[in-house]
Design an enzyme around this catalytic site. Structure first.
Site, PDB file in Angstrom:
ATOM      1  N   ARG A 183       0.475  -8.952  13.507  1.00 29.72           N
ATOM      2  CA  ARG A 183      -0.179  -7.736  12.956  1.00 29.72           C
ATOM      3  C   ARG A 183      -1.198  -8.621  11.864  1.00 29.72           C
ATOM      4  O   ARG A 183      -2.311  -8.059  11.841  1.00 29.72           O
ATOM      5  CB  ARG A 183       0.771  -7.112  12.082  1.00 29.72           C
ATOM      6  CG  ARG A 183       1.501  -6.404  13.142  1.00 29.72           C
ATOM      7  CD  ARG A 183       2.839  -5.664  12.510  1.00 29.72           C
ATOM      8  NE  ARG A 183       2.734  -4.702  11.340  1.00 29.72           N
ATOM      9  CZ  ARG A 183       3.621  -4.613  10.353  1.00 29.72           C
ATOM     10  NH1 ARG A 183       4.769  -5.192  10.471  1.00 29.72           N
ATOM     11  NH2 ARG A 183       3.678  -3.745   9.222  1.00 29.72           N
ATOM     12  N   LYS A 240       0.991  -1.074  -0.108  1.00 34.71           N
ATOM     13  CA  LYS A 240       0.094   0.014  -0.094  1.00 34.71           C
ATOM     14  C   LYS A 240       0.983   1.384  -0.035  1.00 34.71           C
ATOM     15  O   LYS A 240       0.687   2.129  -0.574  1.00 34.71           O
ATOM     16  CB  LYS A 240      -0.882  -0.027   1.391  1.00 34.71           C
ATOM     17  CG  LYS A 240      -1.850  -1.182   1.447  1.00 34.71           C
ATOM     18  CD  LYS A 240      -2.785  -1.151   2.525  1.00 34.71           C
ATOM     19  CE  LYS A 240      -2.104  -0.793   3.981  1.00 34.71           C
ATOM     20  NZ  LYS A 240      -1.582  -2.160   4.519  1.00 34.71           N
ATOM     21  N   ARG A 245      12.194  -2.401  10.191  1.00 37.48           N
ATOM     22  CA  ARG A 245      11.215  -2.000  11.132  1.00 37.48           C
ATOM     23  C   ARG A 245      11.144  -2.641  12.131  1.00 37.48           C
ATOM     24  O   ARG A 245      11.187  -4.080  12.168  1.00 37.48           O
ATOM     25  CB  ARG A 245       9.983  -1.747  10.300  1.00 37.48           C
ATOM     26  CG  ARG A 245       9.598  -0.377   9.737  1.00 37.48           C
ATOM     27  CD  ARG A 245       8.391  -0.334   8.814  1.00 37.48           C
ATOM     28  NE  ARG A 245       7.155  -0.701   9.745  1.00 37.48           N
ATOM     29  CZ  ARG A 245       5.933  -0.422   8.924  1.00 37.48           C
ATOM     30  NH1 ARG A 245       5.888   0.004   7.941  1.00 37.48           N
ATOM     31  NH2 ARG A 245       4.866  -1.199   9.739  1.00 37.48           N
ATOM     32  N   ARG A 259      11.756  -7.063   4.327  1.00 39.09           N
ATOM     33  CA  ARG A 259      11.769  -5.401   3.765  1.00 39.09           C
ATOM     34  C   ARG A 259      12.813  -4.626   4.583  1.00 39.09           C
ATOM     35  O   ARG A 259      12.799  -4.870   5.846  1.00 39.09           O
ATOM     36  CB  ARG A 259      10.238  -5.074   4.193  1.00 39.09           C
ATOM     37  CG  ARG A 259      10.039  -3.758   4.191  1.00 39.09           C
ATOM     38  CD  ARG A 259       8.499  -3.337   4.122  1.00 39.09           C
ATOM     39  NE  ARG A 259       7.956  -3.341   5.370  1.00 39.09           N
ATOM     40  CZ  ARG A 259       6.637  -2.761   5.604  1.00 39.09           C
ATOM     41  NH1 ARG A 259       5.838  -2.541   4.810  1.00 39.09           N
ATOM     42  NH2 ARG A 259       6.064  -2.795   6.940  1.00 39.09           N
ATOM     43  N   ARG A 315      -8.820   1.257  10.023  1.00 37.92           N
ATOM     44  CA  ARG A 315      -8.319  -0.173  10.340  1.00 37.92           C
ATOM     45  C   ARG A 315      -9.194  -0.945  11.330  1.00 37.92           C
ATOM     46  O   ARG A 315      -9.194  -2.017  11.661  1.00 37.92           O
ATOM     47  CB  ARG A 315      -6.825  -0.075  11.183  1.00 37.92           C
ATOM     48  CG  ARG A 315      -5.865  -0.553  10.121  1.00 37.92           C
ATOM     49  CD  ARG A 315      -4.627  -0.080  11.142  1.00 37.92           C
ATOM     50  NE  ARG A 315      -3.364  -1.055  10.403  1.00 37.92           N
ATOM     51  CZ  ARG A 315      -2.509  -0.427  10.035  1.00 37.92           C
ATOM     52  NH1 ARG A 315      -2.505   0.844   9.667  1.00 37.92           N
ATOM     53  NH2 ARG A 315      -1.219  -1.139   9.508  1.00 37.92           N
TER      54      ARG A 315
HETATM   55  P1  AMP Z   1       1.624   0.608   8.970  1.00 36.66           P
HETATM   56  O1  AMP Z   1       2.874   1.266   8.700  1.00 36.66           O
HETATM   57  O2  AMP Z   1       0.276   1.161   8.420  1.00 36.66           O
HETATM   58  O3  AMP Z   1       1.804  -0.784   8.788  1.00 36.66           O
HETATM   59  O4  AMP Z   1       1.152   0.920  10.658  1.00 36.66           O
HETATM   60  C1  AMP Z   1       2.370   0.487  11.543  1.00 36.66           C
HETATM   61  C2  AMP Z   1       1.753   0.313  12.840  1.00 36.66           C
HETATM   62  O5  AMP Z   1       1.135   1.693  13.462  1.00 36.66           O
HETATM   63  C3  AMP Z   1       0.334  -0.482  12.909  1.00 36.66           C
HETATM   64  O6  AMP Z   1       0.934  -1.861  13.168  1.00 36.66           O
HETATM   65  C4  AMP Z   1      -0.336  -0.004  14.351  1.00 36.66           C
HETATM   66  O7  AMP Z   1       0.132  -0.298  15.286  1.00 36.66           O
HETATM   67  C5  AMP Z   1      -0.236   1.526  13.917  1.00 36.66           C
HETATM   68  N1  AMP Z   1      -1.323   2.084  13.110  1.00 36.66           N
HETATM   69  C6  AMP Z   1      -1.049   2.748  12.035  1.00 36.66           C
HETATM   70  N2  AMP Z   1      -2.271   3.087  11.394  1.00 36.66           N
HETATM   71  C7  AMP Z   1      -3.093   2.716  12.510  1.00 36.66           C
HETATM   72  C8  AMP Z   1      -4.874   2.845  12.547  1.00 36.66           C
HETATM   73  N3  AMP Z   1      -5.701   3.392  11.327  1.00 36.66           N
HETATM   74  N4  AMP Z   1      -5.274   2.356  13.704  1.00 36.66           N
HETATM   75  C9  AMP Z   1      -4.627   1.960  14.615  1.00 36.66           C
HETATM   76  N5  AMP Z   1      -3.246   1.613  14.449  1.00 36.66           N
HETATM   77  C10 AMP Z   1      -2.624   2.130  13.572  1.00 36.66           C
END
Ligand code: AMP
Length: 214
Positions: free
Chosen positions: A171, A13, A160, A127, A88
């Site tokens: 996740r 994404k 990360r 990654r 989410r």
């Molecule tokens: P991402 O980079 O989108 O994979 O987000 C990394 C982490 O940030 C996720 O695993 C969550 O812990 C947190 N996070 C990001 N976006 C959200 C969201 N919309 N709601 C809750 N937690 C979020």
């Protein structure tokens, strides 16, 4: 153009959002990037979010909804936006719906990226991210290692903290139990377009643009 990119973690994404943002000249709004920035800056939000993110869990809805409200009510999104990583949960989707109503936004699409869990685990395990420009690389397809500099800017490449196999599995479990049901919310509104997240970056980019034109 107003897009919501939807799908499991690591499906691409962020990569597609960056490309589309550049092509269409609209902002890429990644809630994950915003949280990582808060962590790096050591803000209150960052301190609160760090442990939750490292555990592969979701940051509470009220915090996330507040962050997205601030961005979507700002002038920088007047010509459109690409939302990546939000909503989410059903509560976030419902709050976003109310916000769209408030802002008179009726025209938007949800791009659903499909991929199986085994491919996600493989991709996230390989990654790497540049700490300087945030660019994403794969040790498999880009042939870079942790010891290499970022091919684009020379910055340091890292894995990360939440890309370890144990956290990736958590996740994915959270995605299936809590996030995936959000898709039905949007399917009922007839705004979902499907893409195959397992294709190459270029193929997915073409698929999205084609799907948006039909
Ligand atoms: P991402 O980079 O989108 O994979 O987000 C990394 C982490 O940030 C996720 O695993 C969550 O812990 C947190 N996070 C990001 N976006 C959200 C969201 N919309 N709601 C809750 N937690 C979020």
């Amino acid at each position: 153009m107003r897009l919501i990119l939807f799908g499991p973690p690591g499906v691409g994404k962020g990569t597609q959002a960056k490309l589309l943002a550049q092509e269409f000249g609209i902002p890429h709004i990644s809630t994950g990037d915003m949280l990582r920035q808060a962590v790096a800056e050591g803000t209150d939000l960052g301190r609160k979010a760090k442990a939750i993110m490292d555990a592969g869990q979701l940051v509470p809805d009220d915090i996330m909804i507040g962050i997205v409200r601030d961005v979507l009510t700002s002038p920088r999104v007047k010509d459109g936006f690409i939302l990546d990583g939000f909503p989410r949960t059903l509560q976030q989707a419902s709050a976003l719906s109310n916000l769209f109503q408030e802002l008179d936004i009726t025209d938007y699409k949800v791009v659903n990226f499909n991929a199986d869990d085994a491919e996600i685990i493989r991709r996230l395990g390989s990654r790497l991210m540049c700490v300087n420009d945030g660019k994403i690389y794969s040790t498999i397809t880009d042939g870079v290692t942790l010891n290499d500099p970022c091919p684009a800017c020379g910055g340091r490449l890292i894995q990360r903290d939440d890309d370890t196999e144990e956290t990736v599995r958590k996740r994915l479990a959270v995605y299936h139990s809590t996030t995936k049901p959000v898709l039905d919310f949007y399917r009922a509104r007839g705004v979902v377009v499907e893409v195959n997240g397992m294709a190459t970056v270029d193929e997915v980019n073409q698929m999205i643009k084609k799907a948006l034109c039909t």
